[in-house]
Write a protein that holds these residues in place. Structure first.
Motif, PDB file in Angstrom:
ATOM      1  N   LEU A   1       0.856  -1.197   0.000  1.00 13.34           N
ATOM      2  CA  LEU A   1       0.000   0.000   0.000  1.00 13.34           C
ATOM      3  C   LEU A   1       0.886   1.238   0.000  1.00 13.34           C
TER       4      LEU A   1
ATOM      5  N   GLY B   1      -2.008   1.846   8.063  1.00 13.51           N
ATOM      6  CA  GLY B   1      -2.562   1.933   9.410  1.00 13.51           C
ATOM      7  C   GLY B   1      -4.065   2.151   9.465  1.00 13.51           C
ATOM      8  N   ARG B   2      -4.762   1.900   8.358  1.00 14.91           N
ATOM      9  CA  ARG B   2      -6.219   2.063   8.352  1.00 14.91           C
ATOM     10  C   ARG B   2      -6.937   0.741   8.077  1.00 14.91           C
TER      11      ARG B   2
ATOM     12  N   HIS C   1       6.706 -12.744   5.139  1.00 12.94           N
ATOM     13  CA  HIS C   1       7.131 -11.355   5.306  1.00 12.94           C
ATOM     14  C   HIS C   1       8.565 -11.323   5.802  1.00 12.94           C
TER      15      HIS C   1
ATOM     16  N   PRO D   1       7.209  -6.458  10.832  1.00 11.60           N
ATOM     17  CA  PRO D   1       6.145  -7.014  11.675  1.00 11.60           C
ATOM     18  C   PRO D   1       4.748  -6.534  11.268  1.00 11.60           C
TER      19      PRO D   1
ATOM     20  N   VAL E   1      -0.760  -8.110   9.501  1.00 13.04           N
ATOM     21  CA  VAL E   1      -1.809  -8.181   8.473  1.00 13.04           C
ATOM     22  C   VAL E   1      -2.152  -9.648   8.203  1.00 13.04           C
TER      23      VAL E   1
ATOM     24  N   LYS F   1      -3.980 -11.216  11.102  1.00  9.87           N
ATOM     25  CA  LYS F   1      -5.378 -10.750  11.173  1.00  9.87           C
ATOM     26  C   LYS F   1      -6.229 -11.392  10.079  1.00  9.87           C
TER      27      LYS F   1
HETATM   28  C1  LIG Z   1       2.590  -3.865   5.522  1.00 11.95           C
HETATM   29  C2  LIG Z   1       1.430  -3.028   4.941  1.00 11.95           C
HETATM   30  C3  LIG Z   1       0.863  -3.758   3.741  1.00 11.95           C
HETATM   31  C4  LIG Z   1       0.374  -2.859   6.016  1.00 11.95           C
HETATM   32  O1  LIG Z   1      -0.747  -2.203   5.440  1.00 11.95           O
HETATM   33  P1  LIG Z   1      -1.862  -1.540   6.390  1.00 11.95           P
HETATM   34  O2  LIG Z   1      -3.037  -1.233   5.541  1.00 11.95           O
HETATM   35  O3  LIG Z   1      -1.227  -0.455   7.169  1.00 11.95           O
HETATM   36  O4  LIG Z   1      -2.188  -2.777   7.334  1.00 11.95           O
HETATM   37  P2  LIG Z   1      -3.393  -2.861   8.359  1.00 11.95           P
HETATM   38  O5  LIG Z   1      -3.780  -1.476   8.786  1.00 11.95           O
HETATM   39  O6  LIG Z   1      -4.418  -3.751   7.781  1.00 11.95           O
HETATM   40  O7  LIG Z   1      -2.702  -3.624   9.591  1.00 11.95           O
HETATM   41  C5  LIG Z   1      -1.424  -3.235  10.062  1.00 11.95           C
HETATM   42  C6  LIG Z   1      -1.188  -3.863  11.402  1.00 11.95           C
HETATM   43  O8  LIG Z   1       0.209  -3.835  11.680  1.00 11.95           O
HETATM   44  C7  LIG Z   1       0.415  -3.216  12.941  1.00 11.95           C
HETATM   45  N1  LIG Z   1       1.736  -2.597  12.886  1.00 11.95           N
HETATM   46  C8  LIG Z   1       2.108  -1.501  12.215  1.00 11.95           C
HETATM   47  N2  LIG Z   1       3.407  -1.261  12.434  1.00 11.95           N
HETATM   48  C9  LIG Z   1       3.856  -2.249  13.242  1.00 11.95           C
HETATM   49  C10 LIG Z   1       5.115  -2.546  13.824  1.00 11.95           C
HETATM   50  N3  LIG Z   1       6.204  -1.816  13.578  1.00 11.95           N
HETATM   51  N4  LIG Z   1       5.200  -3.640  14.625  1.00 11.95           N
HETATM   52  C11 LIG Z   1       4.131  -4.419  14.862  1.00 11.95           C
HETATM   53  N5  LIG Z   1       2.889  -4.175  14.326  1.00 11.95           N
HETATM   54  C12 LIG Z   1       2.781  -3.099  13.542  1.00 11.95           C
HETATM   55  C13 LIG Z   1      -0.729  -2.243  13.059  1.00 11.95           C
HETATM   56  O9  LIG Z   1      -0.905  -1.837  14.401  1.00 11.95           O
HETATM   57  C14 LIG Z   1      -1.864  -3.116  12.530  1.00 11.95           C
HETATM   58  O10 LIG Z   1      -2.253  -4.086  13.473  1.00 11.95           O
HETATM   59  P3  LIG Z   1      -3.537  -3.875  14.457  1.00 11.95           P
HETATM   60  O11 LIG Z   1      -4.747  -3.706  13.564  1.00 11.95           O
HETATM   61  O12 LIG Z   1      -3.564  -5.121  15.274  1.00 11.95           O
HETATM   62  O13 LIG Z   1      -3.270  -2.626  15.253  1.00 11.95           O
HETATM   63  C15 LIG Z   1       1.933  -1.610   4.496  1.00 11.95           C
HETATM   64  O14 LIG Z   1       2.566  -1.006   5.565  1.00 11.95           O
HETATM   65  C16 LIG Z   1       2.873  -1.672   3.330  1.00 11.95           C
HETATM   66  O15 LIG Z   1       2.459  -1.706   2.184  1.00 11.95           O
HETATM   67  N6  LIG Z   1       4.193  -1.721   3.623  1.00 11.95           N
HETATM   68  C17 LIG Z   1       5.218  -1.753   2.578  1.00 11.95           C
HETATM   69  C18 LIG Z   1       5.123  -2.961   1.664  1.00 11.95           C
HETATM   70  C19 LIG Z   1       4.949  -4.258   2.411  1.00 11.95           C
HETATM   71  O16 LIG Z   1       5.404  -4.418   3.519  1.00 11.95           O
HETATM   72  N7  LIG Z   1       4.263  -5.201   1.760  1.00 11.95           N
HETATM   73  C20 LIG Z   1       4.085  -6.511   2.329  1.00 11.95           C
HETATM   74  C21 LIG Z   1       5.234  -7.364   1.955  1.00 11.95           C
HETATM   75  S1  LIG Z   1       5.162  -8.953   2.787  1.00 11.95           S
END
Ligand SMILES: CC(C)(COP(=O)(O)OP(=O)(O)OC[C@H]1O[C@@H](n2cnc3c(N)ncnc32)[C@H](O)[C@@H]1OP(=O)(O)O)[C@@H](O)C(=O)NCCC(=O)NCCS
Length: 177
Positions: free
Chosen positions: A100, A106-107, A134, A139, A144, A147
């Motif tokens: 994303l 975070g949404r 991942h 983390p 994700v 969940k």
């Molecule tokens: C990883 C990624 C897909 C998450 O997308 P997102 O829409 O923010 O994910 P969600 O909001 O559905 O959930 C994120 C969860 O991670 C948690 N989180 C965020 N940062 C964190 C951290 N540093 N340590 C632990 N948990 C963390 C959030 O609290 C949330 O969990 P919760 O609902 O229990 O509070 C996004 O950050 C991203 O695209 N990152 C770069 C590319 C990537 O990592 N792709 C995946 C490759 S495997």
């Protein structure tokens, strides 16, 4: 029939997963040209140009959608916010991957998109299991996947990250349909 006609639109509460179009290239390039995104993926290089996004989207248009599917994640108000896809693994089920754009982290969007893709894979592909993984220093993606119902297999696979130009330990997970 074109890829766009063949690829279903999967609707969720806030998002739609749809076939990516060539015209998505500027947006995809703008969002993916972020080291914080690219370094967590295996394939996105950094920097990431519009030309690279165009090449990627052209390759996606040529996919055999019975085996491999990529969707643009479109937000109802904001347009394309990321990509999600599945590809065959030669193991017991396909693998999913996603990213994303940073403004939409975070949404809950990645979880919402992953859950929708998993239920489509279960229904349409009749998969019994789906795998994902991942990087050990990501983390948020592990959360994700948890969940969405994935479990850790205990397997750590070394995977190459193009953006880092390095091999990174990858925690593998499985989802049972
Ligand atoms: C990883 C990624 C897909 C998450 O997308 P997102 O829409 O923010 O994910 P969600 O909001 O559905 O959930 C994120 C969860 O991670 C948690 N989180 C965020 N940062 C964190 C951290 N540093 N340590 C632990 N948990 C963390 C959030 O609290 C949330 O969990 P919760 O609902 O229990 O509070 C996004 O950050 C991203 O695209 N990152 C770069 C590319 C990537 O990592 N792709 C995946 C490759 S495997």
């Amino acid at each position: 029939m074109s890829v766009i006609e063949r690829t279903p639109k999967i609707e969720t509460r806030r998002l739609a997963l749809r076939a990516p179009a060539f015209s998505d290239a500027p947006r995809v390039a703008a969002l993916a040209n972020d080291l914080g995104v690219a370094r967590m993926t295996t394939r996105i290089p950094h920097p990431y140009s519009r030309g690279e996004a165009e090449g990627f989207l052209a390759r996606m248009a040529a996919l055999d959608y019975r085996r491999e599917a990529v969707f643009a994640i479109e937000h109802e108000d904001d347009g394309v916010v990321g990509l999600i896809g599945m590809h065959p693994t030669g193991q017991f089920g396909p693998e999913i991957g996603y990213w994303l754009g940073r403004p939409w982290w975070g949404r809950g969007f990645a979880t919402e998109a992953a859950l929708a893709l998993l239920s489509w894979i279960k229904q349409e592909k009749r998969a019994r299991a789906v795998i994902s993984g991942h990087f050990i220093d990501n983390p948020a993606s592990g959360r994700v996947l948890q969940k969405a119902g994935f479990l850790y297999t205990g397997v750590i696979e070394p995977r190459y990250s193009t953006a880092r130009d390095a091999v990174v330990d990858t925690r593998m997970m499985v989802w049972i349909a």
